[in-house]
Design an enzyme around this catalytic site. Sequence first.
Site, PDB file in Angstrom:
ATOM      1  N   THR A 124     -17.938  21.344  25.277  1.00  0.00           N
ATOM      2  CA  THR A 124     -16.917  22.195  24.634  1.00  0.00           C
ATOM      3  C   THR A 124     -15.590  21.463  24.442  1.00  0.00           C
ATOM      4  OG1 THR A 124     -15.494  24.097  25.119  1.00  0.00           O
ATOM      5  CG2 THR A 124     -16.498  23.078  26.989  1.00  0.00           C
ATOM      6  N   ASP A 125     -14.812  21.918  23.464  1.00  0.00           N
ATOM      7  CA  ASP A 125     -13.462  21.362  23.267  1.00  0.00           C
ATOM      8  C   ASP A 125     -12.541  21.680  24.447  1.00  0.00           C
ATOM      9  OD1 ASP A 125     -13.119  24.106  22.741  1.00  0.00           O
ATOM     10  OD2 ASP A 125     -12.128  23.828  20.802  1.00  0.00           O
ATOM     11  N   GLU A 126     -12.933  22.664  25.268  1.00  0.00           N
ATOM     12  CA  GLU A 126     -12.045  23.079  26.371  1.00  0.00           C
ATOM     13  C   GLU A 126     -11.882  21.987  27.426  1.00  0.00           C
ATOM     14  OE1 GLU A 126     -12.288  27.079  27.735  1.00  0.00           O
ATOM     15  OE2 GLU A 126     -13.281  27.764  25.917  1.00  0.00           O
ATOM     16  N   TYR A 148     -14.176  27.086  34.490  1.00  0.00           N
ATOM     17  CA  TYR A 148     -15.234  26.866  33.489  1.00  0.00           C
ATOM     18  C   TYR A 148     -15.111  25.485  32.871  1.00  0.00           C
ATOM     19  CZ  TYR A 148     -17.282  26.795  28.808  1.00  0.00           C
ATOM     20  OH  TYR A 148     -17.963  26.406  27.672  1.00  0.00           O
ATOM     21  N   LYS A 152     -17.545  22.097  33.037  1.00  0.00           N
ATOM     22  CA  LYS A 152     -18.113  21.427  31.864  1.00  0.00           C
ATOM     23  C   LYS A 152     -17.680  19.959  31.828  1.00  0.00           C
ATOM     24  CE  LYS A 152     -20.298  22.985  28.988  1.00  0.00           C
ATOM     25  NZ  LYS A 152     -21.769  23.225  28.864  1.00  0.00           N
TER      26      LYS A 152
HETATM   27  N1  NAD Z   1     -19.701  29.944  22.765  1.00  0.00           N
HETATM   28  C1  NAD Z   1     -18.845  28.998  22.421  1.00  0.00           C
HETATM   29  O1  NAD Z   1     -17.892  29.230  21.668  1.00  0.00           O
HETATM   30  C2  NAD Z   1     -19.033  27.580  22.935  1.00  0.00           C
HETATM   31  C3  NAD Z   1     -18.192  26.579  22.439  1.00  0.00           C
HETATM   32  C4  NAD Z   1     -18.401  25.265  22.865  1.00  0.00           C
HETATM   33  C5  NAD Z   1     -19.411  24.982  23.760  1.00  0.00           C
HETATM   34  N2  NAD Z   1     -20.200  25.966  24.254  1.00  0.00           N
HETATM   35  C6  NAD Z   1     -21.275  25.598  25.189  1.00  0.00           C
HETATM   36  O2  NAD Z   1     -22.504  25.917  24.566  1.00  0.00           O
HETATM   37  C7  NAD Z   1     -23.464  26.293  25.539  1.00  0.00           C
HETATM   38  C8  NAD Z   1     -24.042  27.649  25.183  1.00  0.00           C
HETATM   39  O3  NAD Z   1     -22.971  28.582  25.134  1.00  0.00           O
HETATM   40  P1  NAD Z   1     -23.242  30.105  24.744  1.00  0.00           P
HETATM   41  O4  NAD Z   1     -21.982  30.640  24.198  1.00  0.00           O
HETATM   42  O5  NAD Z   1     -24.496  30.222  23.973  1.00  0.00           O
HETATM   43  O6  NAD Z   1     -23.456  30.721  26.206  1.00  0.00           O
HETATM   44  P2  NAD Z   1     -24.214  32.032  26.656  1.00  0.00           P
HETATM   45  O7  NAD Z   1     -23.523  32.460  27.908  1.00  0.00           O
HETATM   46  O8  NAD Z   1     -24.363  33.001  25.532  1.00  0.00           O
HETATM   47  O9  NAD Z   1     -25.690  31.522  27.013  1.00  0.00           O
HETATM   48  C9  NAD Z   1     -25.953  30.712  28.114  1.00  0.00           C
HETATM   49  C10 NAD Z   1     -27.450  30.771  28.390  1.00  0.00           C
HETATM   50  O10 NAD Z   1     -27.711  29.915  29.516  1.00  0.00           O
HETATM   51  C11 NAD Z   1     -28.557  30.607  30.422  1.00  0.00           C
HETATM   52  N3  NAD Z   1     -28.297  30.079  31.778  1.00  0.00           N
HETATM   53  C12 NAD Z   1     -27.157  30.198  32.497  1.00  0.00           C
HETATM   54  N4  NAD Z   1     -27.314  29.606  33.698  1.00  0.00           N
HETATM   55  C13 NAD Z   1     -28.573  29.093  33.723  1.00  0.00           C
HETATM   56  C14 NAD Z   1     -29.322  28.382  34.694  1.00  0.00           C
HETATM   57  N5  NAD Z   1     -28.812  28.098  35.887  1.00  0.00           N
HETATM   58  N6  NAD Z   1     -30.582  28.002  34.387  1.00  0.00           N
HETATM   59  C15 NAD Z   1     -31.121  28.300  33.166  1.00  0.00           C
HETATM   60  N7  NAD Z   1     -30.472  29.014  32.224  1.00  0.00           N
HETATM   61  C16 NAD Z   1     -29.204  29.399  32.503  1.00  0.00           C
HETATM   62  C17 NAD Z   1     -28.189  32.070  30.277  1.00  0.00           C
HETATM   63  O11 NAD Z   1     -29.220  32.926  30.730  1.00  0.00           O
HETATM   64  C18 NAD Z   1     -27.937  32.175  28.777  1.00  0.00           C
HETATM   65  O12 NAD Z   1     -29.126  32.472  28.082  1.00  0.00           O
HETATM   66  C19 NAD Z   1     -22.743  26.284  26.888  1.00  0.00           C
HETATM   67  O13 NAD Z   1     -23.062  25.078  27.532  1.00  0.00           O
HETATM   68  C20 NAD Z   1     -21.269  26.336  26.513  1.00  0.00           C
HETATM   69  O14 NAD Z   1     -20.488  25.681  27.468  1.00  0.00           O
HETATM   70  C21 NAD Z   1     -20.028  27.270  23.863  1.00  0.00           C
END
Ligand code: NAD
Length: 315
Positions: A124-126, A148, A152
């Site tokens: 993530t950009d964070e 968080y 990351k």
């Molecule tokens: N949503 C955003 O805007 C954004 C931006 C940049 C990066 N990200 C990154 O993208 C990835 C996905 O984000 P998202 O928004 O889809 O998140 P989300 O919370 O919607 O989904 C996360 C998924 O991971 C699963 N999970 C969590 N812990 C787990 C574990 N210990 N073992 C197996 N599965 C597990 C959850 O059940 C869920 O299905 C993350 O790594 C997040 O840091 C998200």
Amino acid sequence: MRYFVTGGAGFIGSNYVEHLLRNVQGVTGVTIYDKFTYAANPKNYSEFSNDPRLSVVKGDICDVPTLESSIAKHDFVIHFAAESHVDRSIENGSAFVTSNVLGTYNILEASRNAGIKTIVHVSTDEVYGSIHEGSVNEEYPLFPNSPYSASKAGSDLLARSYVKTYGLDVRTTRSCNNYGKYQYPEKLVPVIIRKLSYKLPVPVYGDGTNVREWIHVQDNCRAIQLVLEEGSAGATYNIGTGQRVSNLELIQRISSIMGMESDLVELVSDRLGHDFRYALDSSSIANLGFEPKIDFDFGLKLTIDWYLNNNSWWV
Ligand SMILES: NC(=O)c1ccc[n+]([C@@H]2O[C@H](COP(=O)([O-])OP(=O)(O)OC[C@H]3O[C@@H](n4cnc5c(N)ncnc54)[C@H](O)[C@@H]3O)[C@@H](O)[C@H]2O)c1
């Protein structure tokens, strides 16, 4: 090619699985490996339940025996699984350290042992922290400010160490904020849509001037696939759009698309350690040929329509 998609039942992961099964050539197998936390939803991939290429394993990335037996015989790992909500990490960061740091370590080890060709670690950009002016490229130091983003950043550093120490081909993506269908309704865009659909004021932290950069989830999924197919081994790629707006402006845009008054806003006390602004320099991914296809207002309209037409998914 066989893909192992951790977190494939969550927001971005399930959109990526859809992209793989619909649009990517040569996909012979996709395994969703997911713990099914509150953020996962089996409805996100139910339209593919009869696709013989898709299998689903309920598994935790911290359960090493289950992970090791499930990851074998795949070509690629796309690692989305994480605890992802900043506010929850401020309440209690323990699950964030466990799933995001230890879990990523387990993914790297299991991938190394299983002879996985390429891993894309989705970050993530964070991790760069608050950027008061200009934009940052992939060389910028990591200054995370929430539990968080710190978890990351820890996972990014582990990924880097596996590139340097073991020569494992781990490619890291750092995208800006995603929006689109299947996002759990605690996140900002679905919160705005939900509140406005009930004609209720939208709670906004501080004075609402914090700035975020936004990408439609389908554009991010295309970028992740491009990194896998065309990126350099071991490299890191920012994935942004340059589309930066304050939280208040985001609410105004969504209000206007929904035909609502733009003053349905309730300022609430600021989030602890709240980053003021994120802004990515995305030249590296642009040099691979990436450009976002989905215009911001059009993407917001698609997202609003999806939430309003899929009440049963989120109410
Ligand atoms: N949503 C955003 O805007 C954004 C931006 C940049 C990066 N990200 C990154 O993208 C990835 C996905 O984000 P998202 O928004 O889809 O998140 P989300 O919370 O919607 O989904 C996360 C998924 O991971 C699963 N999970 C969590 N812990 C787990 C574990 N210990 N073992 C197996 N599965 C597990 C959850 O059940 C869920 O299905 C993350 O790594 C997040 O840091 C998200």
